[in-house]
Design a protein around this motif. Structure first.
Motif, PDB file in Angstrom:
ATOM      1  N   ARG A  22      89.743  46.926 -16.106  1.00  0.00           N
ATOM      2  CA  ARG A  22      88.963  45.724 -15.795  1.00  0.00           C
ATOM      3  C   ARG A  22      87.744  45.720 -16.713  1.00  0.00           C
ATOM      4  NH1 ARG A  22      90.746  43.617 -10.667  1.00  0.00           N
ATOM      5  NH2 ARG A  22      92.198  45.111  -9.735  1.00  0.00           N
ATOM      6  N   ARG A  23      87.657  44.725 -17.563  1.00  0.00           N
ATOM      7  CA  ARG A  23      86.559  44.623 -18.541  1.00  0.00           C
ATOM      8  C   ARG A  23      85.340  43.974 -17.870  1.00  0.00           C
ATOM      9  NH1 ARG A  23      91.149  43.608 -22.384  1.00  0.00           N
ATOM     10  NH2 ARG A  23      91.091  45.438 -23.741  1.00  0.00           N
ATOM     11  N   ILE A  24      84.609  44.777 -17.125  1.00  0.00           N
ATOM     12  CA  ILE A  24      83.512  44.237 -16.325  1.00  0.00           C
ATOM     13  C   ILE A  24      82.285  43.903 -17.172  1.00  0.00           C
ATOM     14  CG2 ILE A  24      84.309  45.212 -14.162  1.00  0.00           C
ATOM     15  CD1 ILE A  24      82.400  47.515 -14.494  1.00  0.00           C
ATOM     16  N   LEU A  30      77.694  41.150 -21.180  1.00  0.00           N
ATOM     17  CA  LEU A  30      77.045  42.178 -22.003  1.00  0.00           C
ATOM     18  C   LEU A  30      77.465  42.000 -23.457  1.00  0.00           C
ATOM     19  CD1 LEU A  30      77.497  45.331 -19.749  1.00  0.00           C
ATOM     20  CD2 LEU A  30      75.463  43.915 -20.022  1.00  0.00           C
ATOM     21  N   GLU A  31      76.508  42.115 -24.358  1.00  0.00           N
ATOM     22  CA  GLU A  31      76.795  41.903 -25.775  1.00  0.00           C
ATOM     23  C   GLU A  31      76.668  43.159 -26.620  1.00  0.00           C
ATOM     24  OE1 GLU A  31      74.403  38.664 -27.146  1.00  0.00           O
ATOM     25  OE2 GLU A  31      75.202  37.291 -25.640  1.00  0.00           O
ATOM     26  N   THR A  32      75.863  44.134 -26.194  1.00  0.00           N
ATOM     27  CA  THR A  32      75.622  45.302 -27.033  1.00  0.00           C
ATOM     28  C   THR A  32      76.310  46.564 -26.538  1.00  0.00           C
ATOM     29  OG1 THR A  32      73.562  45.787 -25.866  1.00  0.00           O
ATOM     30  CG2 THR A  32      73.405  44.413 -27.844  1.00  0.00           C
ATOM     31  N   VAL A  33      76.906  46.499 -25.361  1.00  0.00           N
ATOM     32  CA  VAL A  33      77.624  47.649 -24.812  1.00  0.00           C
ATOM     33  C   VAL A  33      78.896  47.150 -24.139  1.00  0.00           C
ATOM     34  CG1 VAL A  33      76.370  47.634 -22.610  1.00  0.00           C
ATOM     35  CG2 VAL A  33      77.424  49.745 -23.405  1.00  0.00           C
ATOM     36  N   ALA A  34      79.973  47.882 -24.335  1.00  0.00           N
ATOM     37  CA  ALA A  34      81.229  47.587 -23.632  1.00  0.00           C
ATOM     38  C   ALA A  34      81.234  48.426 -22.360  1.00  0.00           C
ATOM     39  CB  ALA A  34      82.420  47.945 -24.514  1.00  0.00           C
ATOM     40  N   LEU A  35      81.580  47.810 -21.231  1.00  0.00           N
ATOM     41  CA  LEU A  35      81.640  48.509 -19.955  1.00  0.00           C
ATOM     42  C   LEU A  35      82.956  48.149 -19.278  1.00  0.00           C
ATOM     43  CD1 LEU A  35      80.380  50.264 -17.729  1.00  0.00           C
ATOM     44  CD2 LEU A  35      79.222  48.203 -16.896  1.00  0.00           C
TER      45      LEU A  35
END
Length: 126
Positions: A22-24, A30-35
């Motif tokens: 799940r790409r939360i 969020l633009e600068t970190v993938a969570l």
């Protein structure tokens, strides 16, 4: 000012992964970190195949279960509340072994939030 609340269970799982992803972070804008939140049953691989990132630092925080991470030098076992970090250019493969007693759940963070910097790693090249 900007604030957002995301219910991870309401985010649709990605179709292109070997386990539940799940790409939360994307849902949160969020633009600068993938969570990302992962759930992997026994025998499932977590993100990609054995790979490394050219730019991105990647961190896996284990919420439950035990994550196994294979590297060229050793395989790490990371239990609940443990954190595994891979620097750029550091090959790794995260998975839940087939003989595991339970699924694993984890959060994965990547920074910078880049796309397309994952490079397949062939462990036979060493």
């Amino acid at each position: 000012m900007g604030y957002r609340v995301v219910d991870a269970t309401a985010v649709e799982p990605a179709d292109d992964r070997p386990c539940e992803l799940r790409r939360i972070g994307g849902e949160a804008g969020l633009e600068t970190v993938a969570l990302n939140r992962f759930r992997a049953a026994p025998g499932e691989q977590v993100p990609l195949s054995y790979h490394y990132h050219t730019e991105q630092e990647e961190a896996f925080y284990v919420l439950s279960g035990t994550l196994f991470v294979e590297t060229p030098d050793e395989t790490f076992e990371v239990g609940a509340d443990g954190l595994f970090v891979a620097d750029p250019e550091s090959p790794h493969r995260a998975y839940n072994p087939e003989d595991a007693a339970e699924p694993i759940e984890l959060l994965a963070l990547g920074s910078p939030a880049v796309s397309g910097d994952a490079v397949p790693y062939d462990s036979d090249e060493e």
